[in-house]
Design a protein around this motif. Structure first.
Motif, PDB file in Angstrom:
ATOM      1  N   VAL A   1      34.865 -20.647  32.932  1.00  0.00           N
ATOM      2  CA  VAL A   1      34.331 -20.138  34.091  1.00  0.00           C
ATOM      3  C   VAL A   1      33.038 -19.211  34.105  1.00  0.00           C
ATOM      4  O   VAL A   1      32.212 -19.064  34.789  1.00  0.00           O
ATOM      5  N   PRO A   2      33.057 -18.518  32.957  1.00  0.00           N
ATOM      6  CA  PRO A   2      31.821 -17.558  32.672  1.00  0.00           C
ATOM      7  C   PRO A   2      30.531 -18.537  32.464  1.00  0.00           C
ATOM      8  O   PRO A   2      29.322 -18.269  32.849  1.00  0.00           O
ATOM      9  N   LEU A   3      30.739 -19.611  32.014  1.00  0.00           N
ATOM     10  CA  LEU A   3      29.731 -20.463  31.743  1.00  0.00           C
ATOM     11  C   LEU A   3      29.356 -21.296  32.924  1.00  0.00           C
ATOM     12  O   LEU A   3      27.961 -21.248  33.158  1.00  0.00           O
ATOM     13  N   VAL A   4      30.119 -21.466  33.755  1.00  0.00           N
ATOM     14  CA  VAL A   4      29.658 -21.947  35.157  1.00  0.00           C
ATOM     15  C   VAL A   4      29.195 -21.217  35.907  1.00  0.00           C
ATOM     16  O   VAL A   4      28.050 -21.466  36.470  1.00  0.00           O
ATOM     17  N   GLY A   5      29.512 -19.849  36.012  1.00  0.00           N
ATOM     18  CA  GLY A   5      28.753 -18.822  36.680  1.00  0.00           C
ATOM     19  C   GLY A   5      27.786 -18.377  36.459  1.00  0.00           C
ATOM     20  O   GLY A   5      26.397 -18.319  37.121  1.00  0.00           O
ATOM     21  N   TRP A   6      27.430 -18.442  34.909  1.00  0.00           N
ATOM     22  CA  TRP A   6      25.981 -18.344  34.490  1.00  0.00           C
ATOM     23  C   TRP A   6      24.868 -19.482  34.634  1.00  0.00           C
ATOM     24  O   TRP A   6      23.957 -19.459  35.211  1.00  0.00           O
ATOM     25  N   ALA A   7      25.615 -20.628  34.557  1.00  0.00           N
ATOM     26  CA  ALA A   7      24.667 -21.808  34.997  1.00  0.00           C
ATOM     27  C   ALA A   7      24.301 -22.024  36.486  1.00  0.00           C
ATOM     28  O   ALA A   7      23.185 -22.096  36.834  1.00  0.00           O
ATOM     29  N   ALA A   8      25.150 -21.649  37.236  1.00  0.00           N
ATOM     30  CA  ALA A   8      25.199 -21.643  38.777  1.00  0.00           C
ATOM     31  C   ALA A   8      24.050 -20.291  39.096  1.00  0.00           C
ATOM     32  O   ALA A   8      22.899 -20.419  39.731  1.00  0.00           O
ATOM     33  N   GLY A   9      24.143 -19.134  38.383  1.00  0.00           N
ATOM     34  CA  GLY A   9      23.221 -18.207  38.730  1.00  0.00           C
ATOM     35  C   GLY A   9      21.732 -18.522  38.173  1.00  0.00           C
ATOM     36  O   GLY A   9      20.736 -18.151  38.964  1.00  0.00           O
ATOM     37  N   ALA A  10      21.852 -18.927  36.869  1.00  0.00           N
ATOM     38  CA  ALA A  10      20.570 -19.261  36.127  1.00  0.00           C
ATOM     39  C   ALA A  10      19.929 -20.690  37.091  1.00  0.00           C
ATOM     40  O   ALA A  10      18.536 -20.232  37.576  1.00  0.00           O
TER      41      ALA A  10
ATOM     42  N   LEU B   1      28.159 -14.877  40.349  1.00  0.00           N
ATOM     43  CA  LEU B   1      29.405 -14.413  40.511  1.00  0.00           C
ATOM     44  C   LEU B   1      30.416 -14.961  41.698  1.00  0.00           C
ATOM     45  O   LEU B   1      31.501 -15.090  41.149  1.00  0.00           O
ATOM     46  N   THR B   2      29.772 -15.345  42.580  1.00  0.00           N
ATOM     47  CA  THR B   2      30.561 -16.182  43.645  1.00  0.00           C
ATOM     48  C   THR B   2      31.147 -17.590  43.140  1.00  0.00           C
ATOM     49  O   THR B   2      32.316 -17.746  43.302  1.00  0.00           O
ATOM     50  N   VAL B   3      30.140 -18.248  42.366  1.00  0.00           N
ATOM     51  CA  VAL B   3      30.668 -19.547  41.826  1.00  0.00           C
ATOM     52  C   VAL B   3      31.541 -19.271  40.593  1.00  0.00           C
ATOM     53  O   VAL B   3      32.957 -20.072  40.631  1.00  0.00           O
ATOM     54  N   ALA B   4      31.796 -18.202  40.002  1.00  0.00           N
ATOM     55  CA  ALA B   4      32.674 -17.990  38.963  1.00  0.00           C
ATOM     56  C   ALA B   4      33.806 -17.756  39.619  1.00  0.00           C
ATOM     57  O   ALA B   4      35.057 -17.821  38.774  1.00  0.00           O
ATOM     58  N   LEU B   5      33.928 -16.887  40.375  1.00  0.00           N
ATOM     59  CA  LEU B   5      35.051 -16.528  41.200  1.00  0.00           C
ATOM     60  C   LEU B   5      35.831 -17.460  41.632  1.00  0.00           C
ATOM     61  O   LEU B   5      37.052 -17.731  41.750  1.00  0.00           O
ATOM     62  N   LEU B   6      35.185 -18.606  42.601  1.00  0.00           N
ATOM     63  CA  LEU B   6      35.659 -19.667  42.864  1.00  0.00           C
ATOM     64  C   LEU B   6      36.275 -20.623  41.841  1.00  0.00           C
ATOM     65  O   LEU B   6      37.324 -21.015  42.089  1.00  0.00           O
ATOM     66  N   ALA B   7      35.517 -20.604  40.697  1.00  0.00           N
ATOM     67  CA  ALA B   7      35.792 -21.402  39.637  1.00  0.00           C
ATOM     68  C   ALA B   7      37.134 -20.938  39.122  1.00  0.00           C
ATOM     69  O   ALA B   7      38.291 -21.627  38.667  1.00  0.00           O
TER      70      ALA B   7
END
Length: 202
Positions: A38-47, A155-161
């Motif tokens: 989840v943190p990796l997905v959130g970081w990738a989406a934010g980047a 953060l939103t993507v991480a939360l949803l994931a």
């Protein structure tokens, strides 16, 4: 840790059921996804969002030119004030005025634009942004604002994931529980009629 402990606990337990082992593995996989995936997905989406927004910032800064406009008169009542987003995140109505300004090619333009002032009088000056053709546009986005939007997106993507992972885990556990109950009902249907009759001579 609880998932790993539970998996180790059921590893050699004679009372272990297949569903117990599956549930322990599912819990371990969900924990790994929550703490790593989840943190990796959130970081990738934010980047990705930050990269896209920063490109937009650079394009806006290249294509938009600051100038100064002079108020000619207040806009007619038929003109609808434009609703914009303030830097603090709040929205308010900006009054519209008819103003003159100089385009990048040196020509004079006249049009209805909005100002940040509550009251504008003829002759007042205010800052205005235009595109290369001289049309009034909004101010370019700041790089800090773009980063803030990217952070919110990550953060939103991480939360949803995280919600997706937890929902999947709960769904699997729910189905395993129903399977256990179904097996218990079948076992009880076979043994239940003779319950307590052993040794009674009946």
């Amino acid at each position: 840790m609880r998932a790993a402990t539970g998996l180790w606990h059921w590893r050699h337990n004679p009372l272990r059921r297949t569903t117990d082992l599956i549930e322990a593995w599912v819990a371990l996989a969900a924990a790994a996804l929550l703490f790593l995936g989840v943190p990796l997905v959130g970081w990738a989406a934010g980047a990705a969002a930050n990269g896209s927004l920063q490109r937009s910032v650079r394009l806006q800064q290249q294509d938009r030119v600051p100038t100064v406009a002079r108020v000619v008169r207040a806009a007619g009542r038929s003109s609808t004030p434009e609703r914009i987003s303030e830097s603090a995140g709040e929205q308010r109505l900006r009054p519209s005025v008819v103003a003159n300004w100089t385009a990048p090619d040196g020509s004079t333009r006249t049009g209805t634009v909005t100002t940040t002032r509550e009251h504008s009088h003829p002759g007042d000056l205010f800052p205005l942004w235009t595109d290369r053709a001289g049309r009034a546009v909004s101010a370019p986005m700041h790089a800090e604002t773009a980063r803030a939007h990217a952070l919110v997106a990550g953060l939103t993507v991480a939360l949803l994931a995280g919600l997706l992972v937890e929902s999947g885990r709960r769904l699997v556990v729910h189905r395993l529980t129903r399977r256990r109950y179904a097996r218990l009902d079948r076992a009880w249907a076979q043994v239940g009629p003779d319950w307590g009759r052993t040794g009674t001579g009946s």
